[in-house]
Design a protein around this motif. Structure first.
Motif, PDB file in Angstrom:
ATOM      1  N   THR A   1       1.276  -1.216   0.033  1.00 19.88           N
ATOM      2  CA  THR A   1      -0.232   0.068   0.494  1.00 19.88           C
ATOM      3  C   THR A   1       1.051   0.851   0.048  1.00 19.88           C
ATOM      4  O   THR A   1       2.493   1.211   0.588  1.00 19.88           O
ATOM      5  CB  THR A   1      -1.124   0.450   1.415  1.00 19.88           C
ATOM      6  OG1 THR A   1      -2.143  -1.396   1.324  1.00 19.88           O
ATOM      7  CG2 THR A   1      -1.373   0.916   1.454  1.00 19.88           C
ATOM      8  N   LYS A   2       0.260   1.986  -0.646  1.00 16.66           N
ATOM      9  CA  LYS A   2       1.240   2.734  -1.320  1.00 16.66           C
ATOM     10  C   LYS A   2       0.646   4.476  -0.606  1.00 16.66           C
ATOM     11  O   LYS A   2      -0.286   5.009  -0.119  1.00 16.66           O
ATOM     12  CB  LYS A   2       1.385   3.371  -2.640  1.00 16.66           C
ATOM     13  CG  LYS A   2       1.881   2.955  -3.311  1.00 16.66           C
ATOM     14  CD  LYS A   2       1.910   3.269  -5.198  1.00 16.66           C
ATOM     15  CE  LYS A   2       2.694   1.694  -5.623  1.00 16.66           C
ATOM     16  NZ  LYS A   2       2.404   2.081  -7.379  1.00 16.66           N
ATOM     17  N   ILE A   3       1.346   5.053   0.445  1.00 14.90           N
ATOM     18  CA  ILE A   3       1.492   6.495   0.879  1.00 14.90           C
ATOM     19  C   ILE A   3       1.849   8.006   1.019  1.00 14.90           C
ATOM     20  O   ILE A   3       3.035   7.335   0.734  1.00 14.90           O
ATOM     21  CB  ILE A   3       0.472   5.980   2.676  1.00 14.90           C
ATOM     22  CG1 ILE A   3       2.160   5.768   3.437  1.00 14.90           C
ATOM     23  CG2 ILE A   3      -0.002   4.946   2.783  1.00 14.90           C
ATOM     24  CD1 ILE A   3       2.187   5.296   5.199  1.00 14.90           C
ATOM     25  N   ARG A   4       1.371   8.719   1.449  1.00 14.47           N
ATOM     26  CA  ARG A   4       2.496  10.125   1.639  1.00 14.47           C
ATOM     27  C   ARG A   4       2.664  10.980   2.472  1.00 14.47           C
ATOM     28  O   ARG A   4       1.634  12.084   3.095  1.00 14.47           O
ATOM     29  CB  ARG A   4       1.354  11.068   0.082  1.00 14.47           C
ATOM     30  CG  ARG A   4       1.563  10.483  -1.189  1.00 14.47           C
ATOM     31  CD  ARG A   4       1.206  11.010  -2.360  1.00 14.47           C
ATOM     32  NE  ARG A   4       2.368  12.490  -2.217  1.00 14.47           N
ATOM     33  CZ  ARG A   4       2.076  13.381  -2.971  1.00 14.47           C
ATOM     34  NH1 ARG A   4       0.426  13.736  -4.398  1.00 14.47           N
ATOM     35  NH2 ARG A   4       2.966  13.880  -3.554  1.00 14.47           N
ATOM     36  N   PRO A   5       3.438   9.902   3.424  1.00 19.23           N
ATOM     37  CA  PRO A   5       3.525  10.621   4.820  1.00 19.23           C
ATOM     38  C   PRO A   5       4.122  11.925   4.618  1.00 19.23           C
ATOM     39  O   PRO A   5       4.887  12.266   4.239  1.00 19.23           O
ATOM     40  CB  PRO A   5       4.125   9.319   5.892  1.00 19.23           C
ATOM     41  CG  PRO A   5       5.213   9.291   4.415  1.00 19.23           C
ATOM     42  CD  PRO A   5       4.828   8.985   2.984  1.00 19.23           C
ATOM     43  N   VAL A   6       3.437  12.803   6.103  1.00 24.96           N
ATOM     44  CA  VAL A   6       3.443  14.195   6.055  1.00 24.96           C
ATOM     45  C   VAL A   6       4.131  14.521   7.448  1.00 24.96           C
ATOM     46  O   VAL A   6       3.146  13.954   8.661  1.00 24.96           O
ATOM     47  CB  VAL A   6       2.535  14.914   5.363  1.00 24.96           C
ATOM     48  CG1 VAL A   6       1.354  15.242   6.082  1.00 24.96           C
ATOM     49  CG2 VAL A   6       3.143  16.714   5.403  1.00 24.96           C
ATOM     50  N   HIS A   7       5.162  15.320   7.649  1.00 25.64           N
ATOM     51  CA  HIS A   7       5.196  16.107   9.245  1.00 25.64           C
ATOM     52  C   HIS A   7       4.573  16.792   9.544  1.00 25.64           C
ATOM     53  O   HIS A   7       3.428  17.763   9.308  1.00 25.64           O
ATOM     54  CB  HIS A   7       6.846  15.911   8.915  1.00 25.64           C
ATOM     55  CG  HIS A   7       7.662  15.948  10.923  1.00 25.64           C
ATOM     56  ND1 HIS A   7       8.134  17.230  11.224  1.00 25.64           N
ATOM     57  CD2 HIS A   7       7.549  15.610  11.692  1.00 25.64           C
ATOM     58  CE1 HIS A   7       8.384  17.616  11.902  1.00 25.64           C
ATOM     59  NE2 HIS A   7       8.358  15.865  12.727  1.00 25.64           N
ATOM     60  N   VAL A   8       3.911  16.624  10.635  1.00 22.30           N
ATOM     61  CA  VAL A   8       3.049  16.653  11.824  1.00 22.30           C
ATOM     62  C   VAL A   8       3.239  18.976  11.881  1.00 22.30           C
ATOM     63  O   VAL A   8       2.801  18.964  12.019  1.00 22.30           O
ATOM     64  CB  VAL A   8       2.534  16.463  13.036  1.00 22.30           C
ATOM     65  CG1 VAL A   8       3.781  16.807  14.125  1.00 22.30           C
ATOM     66  CG2 VAL A   8       1.510  16.985  13.944  1.00 22.30           C
ATOM     67  N   MET A   9       4.618  19.054  12.438  1.00 26.00           N
ATOM     68  CA  MET A   9       5.151  20.216  12.648  1.00 26.00           C
ATOM     69  C   MET A   9       4.568  20.494  11.051  1.00 26.00           C
ATOM     70  O   MET A   9       4.774  21.817  11.284  1.00 26.00           O
ATOM     71  CB  MET A   9       6.364  20.164  12.900  1.00 26.00           C
ATOM     72  CG  MET A   9       6.552  19.279  13.936  1.00 26.00           C
ATOM     73  SD  MET A   9       6.148  20.186  15.335  1.00 26.00           S
ATOM     74  CE  MET A   9       6.977  21.855  15.533  1.00 26.00           C
ATOM     75  N   ASP A  10       4.589  20.176   9.977  1.00 24.26           N
ATOM     76  CA  ASP A  10       4.882  20.929   8.843  1.00 24.26           C
ATOM     77  C   ASP A  10       2.951  21.246   8.193  1.00 24.26           C
ATOM     78  O   ASP A  10       3.351  22.656   7.953  1.00 24.26           O
ATOM     79  CB  ASP A  10       5.336  20.137   7.913  1.00 24.26           C
ATOM     80  CG  ASP A  10       6.723  20.040   7.736  1.00 24.26           C
ATOM     81  OD1 ASP A  10       7.725  21.386   7.935  1.00 24.26           O
ATOM     82  OD2 ASP A  10       7.344  18.721   6.893  1.00 24.26           O
ATOM     83  N   VAL A  11       2.199  20.525   8.570  1.00 14.49           N
ATOM     84  CA  VAL A  11       0.916  20.870   8.680  1.00 14.49           C
ATOM     85  C   VAL A  11       0.232  21.811   9.831  1.00 14.49           C
ATOM     86  O   VAL A  11      -0.138  22.639   9.062  1.00 14.49           O
ATOM     87  CB  VAL A  11      -0.093  19.148   9.262  1.00 14.49           C
ATOM     88  CG1 VAL A  11      -0.788  19.988   8.819  1.00 14.49           C
ATOM     89  CG2 VAL A  11       0.709  18.250   7.878  1.00 14.49           C
ATOM     90  N   ALA A  12       0.906  21.732  10.821  1.00 14.51           N
ATOM     91  CA  ALA A  12       0.736  22.462  11.929  1.00 14.51           C
ATOM     92  C   ALA A  12       1.427  24.029  11.597  1.00 14.51           C
ATOM     93  O   ALA A  12       0.152  25.149  11.741  1.00 14.51           O
ATOM     94  CB  ALA A  12       1.145  22.514  13.173  1.00 14.51           C
ATOM     95  N   GLN A  13       2.846  24.081  10.830  1.00 11.01           N
ATOM     96  CA  GLN A  13       2.597  25.464  10.777  1.00 11.01           C
ATOM     97  C   GLN A  13       1.990  25.975   8.965  1.00 11.01           C
ATOM     98  O   GLN A  13       1.402  27.292   9.182  1.00 11.01           O
ATOM     99  CB  GLN A  13       4.269  25.437  10.300  1.00 11.01           C
ATOM    100  CG  GLN A  13       4.543  26.494   9.954  1.00 11.01           C
ATOM    101  CD  GLN A  13       4.729  27.998  11.091  1.00 11.01           C
ATOM    102  OE1 GLN A  13       5.894  27.062  12.064  1.00 11.01           O
ATOM    103  NE2 GLN A  13       4.194  28.558  11.099  1.00 11.01           N
TER     104      GLN A  13
END
Length: 347
Positions: free
Chosen positions: A225-237
Motif C-alpha cells: 500500500t502506497k502512502i504519502r506521509p507528512v511531518h506533523v510540524m509542517d502541517v501545523a505550521q
C-alpha cells in the motif's frame, strides 16, 4: 518623585519604540474589525487574533496550538478531559491559553467556545468508532454543527481539517464520512477552507511508533500500500500560516513529498531501531478483519475493522498546495525518523 520622572519617561519611550507598527501588522477580515499585531515576536507578542481550536487535544491539535500561541495568539482550548488539557498550560503567556469544557453535541457550549474568535479550526475526528461516537456523529454531524454555529456567530474564518483520501466512493467509512463532512461544512460556511493532509508522523504518532511496536499489522496487502506521509510540524505550521491570510476558500491538499510503501517504511524502522526484520506472517484480509472485530470489545482496540480496509487503500496522487500557505516542500520522513524511533533500540 521628581528624580524618578526621567526614568518613567524613558520607560514610556522604550515601550513606544518597541511597539511600533507597520502596514504588515494589519490584517483586515471581512465583516470584522481590523486585526493589528504588536509587540516583539514570541510568546509575549499580541497577534490580534482570537482563535478556537476544536480537536486541540489530538495529535495535530497540540502542535497547532503551540504554533499559534508562540505567535502571540489568544487560543481557546475546548476540551473533554481535564488531564489532556493540562499540556497546554505552559504553551502561552498569561491569559493566552483559555481552556473551556465542551461536548460536540452541545450547541450552547460550542457557541460559547467560539463567540469571541475571528478564526475557528475544526480538527475533531476519530480513527475508530465507539459506542458513544461513531464516524458520522463526529466527522459529519459534529462538523456541520460547528460550521453552522460559526456562521451564525459571525466568525470570519473557518478552517476544516479533513483527510487526503476523503471520498464518497471510498470503501472505508472513515473516508466516506470525511468527504460528507466537507460537503456539509461548505454548505453551512461557503468560504470555509478545507485542508486535506496526508498521513502524519511525529512524536507519539500512529505510523512510525506503531510500526516499531506492531509490525504485523502493517504487513497487510504484503506491505505494498502506497502512502504519502507528512511531518506533523509542517502541517501545523501550514495551518498556523492561515491566520495571516485574510481569505482562502476552497480545498487545500497537503501530502508528503514522497510516495512510499508500508514495506519500505517497515525496513526504515528496522534499520533505525537496529532490529532484525519481523518474521510475523502476512495475515489475510479476512483474518485481520475478524481479529479487529474481536478487538472492539477492548477499550482501546489495537486495530479497528475500518483501519484494516484503509491499509489496502493507496493515498491519492495529487499535487500539494504548500505554496498557497506560504511554505516550500515539506520534510522527508527519513530526515526525522531517528528522532522518534531511537527509543526503540534495545541498547
Amino acid at each position: 518623585m521628581i528624580a524618578s520622572r526621567p526614568n518613567l519617561l524613558g520607560i514610556q519611550r522604550a515601550i513606544k519604540s518597541s511597539g511600533k507598527r507597520a502596514y504588515h501588522d494589519l490584517v483586515t477580515l471581512p465583516g470584522q474589525k481590523p486585526v493589528v499585531s504588536q509587540g516583539p515576536p514570541g510568546y509575549s507578542a499580541v497577534s490580534g487574533h482570537v482563535v478556537t481550536v476544536f480537536g486541540c487535544t489530538g495529535f495535530l491539535g497540540r502542535y497547532l496550538v503551540s504554533k499559534l500561541a508562540k505567535m502571540g495568539t489568544q487560543v481557546i482550548i475546548p476540551y473533554r478531559d481535564e488531564d489532556e488539557a493540562r499540556i497546554f498550560k505552559p504553551m502561552g503567556d498569561l491569559g493566552q491559553i483559555v481552556r473551556m469544557e465542551w461536548d460536540i453535541r452541545n450547541e450552547s457550549q460550542i457557541a460559547e467556545c467560539l463567540r469571541h474568535s475571528d478564526i475557528v479550526y475544526n480538527l475533531t475526528g476519530r480513527d475508530f468508532e465507539t459506542k458513544n461516537f461513531d464516524f458520522k456523529s463526529v466527522h459529519v454531524d459534529g462538523a456541520e454543527r460547528i460550521a453552522n454555529i460559526a456562521a451564525q456567530s459571525g466568525v470570519s474564518r473557518l478552517v476544516h481539517v479533513s483527510h487526503l483520501n476523503a471520498s464518497a466512493e471510498s470503501p472505508s467509512k472513515f473516508y466516506q464520512t470525511k468527504a460528507e463532512g466537507e460537503e456539509r461544512v461548505k454548505a453551512a460556511f461557503p468560504t470555509a477552507t478545507i485542508v486535506r493532509p496526508g498521513t502524519l508522523f511525529g512524536y507519539e504518532d500512529k505510523l512510525l511508533t506503531n510500526m516499531a511496536v506492531w509490525p504485523i499489522w502493517w504487513k497487510l496487502n504484503h506491505g505494498q500500500t502506497k502512502i504519502r506521509p507528512v511531518h506533523v510540524m509542517d502541517v501545523a505550521q501550514a495551518l498556523a500560516n492561515l491566520t495571516s491570510i485574510p481569505q482562502l476558500p476552497g480545498t487545500l491538499s497537503l501530502p508528503g513529498p514522497s510516495t512510499l510503501t508500508y514495506e519500505y517504511l517497515l525496513g526504515l524502522v528496522d534499520s533505525i531501531t537496529l532490529r532484525a526484520p519481523s518474521r510475523a506472517p502476512v495475515l489475510p484480509k479476512a483474518v485481520a478483519s475478524a481479529l479487529a472485530k474481536a478487538a472492539q470489545s477492548v477499550w482501546w482496540p489495537a486495530l479497528s475493522p475500518d483501519e484494516v480496509i484503509r491499509r489496502y487503500i493507496d493515498d491519492v496522487d495529487v499535487a500539494g498546495d504548500w505554496a498557497a500557505v506560504g511554505m516550500s516542500e515539506p520534510s522527508e520522513i527519513e530526515n526525522h525518523a531517528i528522532t522518534y524511533l531511537r527509543r526503540y533500540r534495545s541498547a
